[in-house]
Write an enzyme that holds these catalytic residues in place. Structure first.
Site, short mmCIF file in Angstrom:
data_model
loop_
_atom_site.label_atom_id
_atom_site.label_comp_id
_atom_site.label_asym_id
_atom_site.label_seq_id
_atom_site.Cartn_x
_atom_site.Cartn_y
_atom_site.Cartn_z
N LYS A 13 0.84 -1.20 0.00
CA LYS A 13 0.00 0.00 0.00
C LYS A 13 0.88 1.25 0.00
CE LYS A 13 -3.88 -1.40 2.96
NZ LYS A 13 -4.58 -1.08 4.24
N ASP A 74 -8.28 1.44 4.50
CA ASP A 74 -8.79 0.09 4.75
C ASP A 74 -9.36 -0.41 3.44
OD1 ASP A 74 -8.99 -1.86 7.01
OD2 ASP A 74 -10.99 -2.04 6.15
N PHE A 157 0.53 -6.18 -5.18
CA PHE A 157 0.70 -7.06 -4.02
C PHE A 157 -0.61 -7.84 -3.81
CE2 PHE A 157 -1.88 -4.66 -0.94
CZ PHE A 157 -1.96 -3.44 -1.57
N ASP A 160 -3.69 -9.08 -6.26
CA ASP A 160 -3.59 -8.55 -7.63
C ASP A 160 -3.41 -9.63 -8.70
OD1 ASP A 160 -4.01 -5.86 -7.08
OD2 ASP A 160 -1.89 -5.46 -6.72
#
Ligand code: ITT
Length: 208
Positions: A13, A74, A157, A160
């Site tokens: 992220k 989130d 990540f 995906d």
């Protein structure tokens, strides 16, 4: 420069967030870079609840004024045929320490076991912000796809490699990082948050 703390421990992220926010005058810190080890219980029922839980917990762990803006993310994968699982449990699905190769194989197996059901799924993301005056805001983004039949690609990540994009005829992990950021749930939610931050903090791109 404006000091911004992004309340995440997820390196995947963080990489994307840095790229998406790169044109704004932020000095961006992750939790580890800020030396914060907050053990946050993500016990909300929605992405929005959990995103707000994270920014509030981190705000409480900070001395007043350390950072002008705190953001959190989130996010997760909803598979329609599995009643929207793993959803808010996406990182905990099969245990936090289980590899995504194993998690992805299990999701494919679960969906293949229901051949009459559609393979549709989506990534969702909610970004929460604590602004300098203490105001809390959220933005959200989503991207629709299908559970692929096998893992493909190395970008990004998590899930995906099994997130198939019918319009692109490839998985999310087969896009470049720039292409992923342009259409992803995170890219969309963060773009909306950028517009709010530009307005509230009176920012222009590139310069403070
Ligand atoms: P933080 O709470 O520290 O930010 P986390 O990984 O625990 O990190 P979440 O609770 O929001 O974050 O769970 C998000 C999970 O959803 C993530 O670990 C992946 O499994 C999945 N996910 C979210 N965005 C994704 C993306 O862009 N690509 C692939 N998988 C993603």
């Amino acid at each position: 420069m404006i000091k911004l703390l992004f309340a995440t421990g997820n390196k995947g992220k963080m990489k994307e967030i840095r790229e998406i926010l790169a044109d704004l005058p932020f000095e961006i810190y992750s939790l580890s870079e800020a030396g914060i080890s907050a053990d946050i219980e993500e016990n909300g029922n929605t992405f929005e609840e959990n995103a707000v839980i994270k920014v509030k917990a981190v705000r409480e762990a900070l001395s007043h004024g350390d950072f002008q803006v705190i953001l959190s993310d989130d996010s997760g994968l909803e598979v329609d045929a599995l009643d929207k699982a793993p959803g808010v449990h996406s990182s905990r699905f099969m245990g936090e320490d289980t590899s995504y190769h194993v998690k992805n194989a299990e999701l494919i197996r679960l969906v293949n076991a229901l051949p009459e059901k559609p393979r549709t799924c989506r990534f969702r993301c909610v970004i929460a912000a604590v602004l300098p005056g203490g105001e809390i805001l959220t933005t959200s983004g989503a991207v629709e796809g299908e559970v692929a039949y096998e893992e493909k690609g190395g970008t990004g990540f998590g899930y995906d490699p099994i997130f198939y994009l019918p319009e692109r005829n490839c998985t999310m992990a087969e896009l470049t990082q720039e292409e992923k950021n342009a259409l992803s749930h995170r890219g969309r939610a963060l773009q909306a948050m950028k517009e709010i931050l530009k307005d509230k903090l009176h920012l222009d791109s590139k310069e403070a």
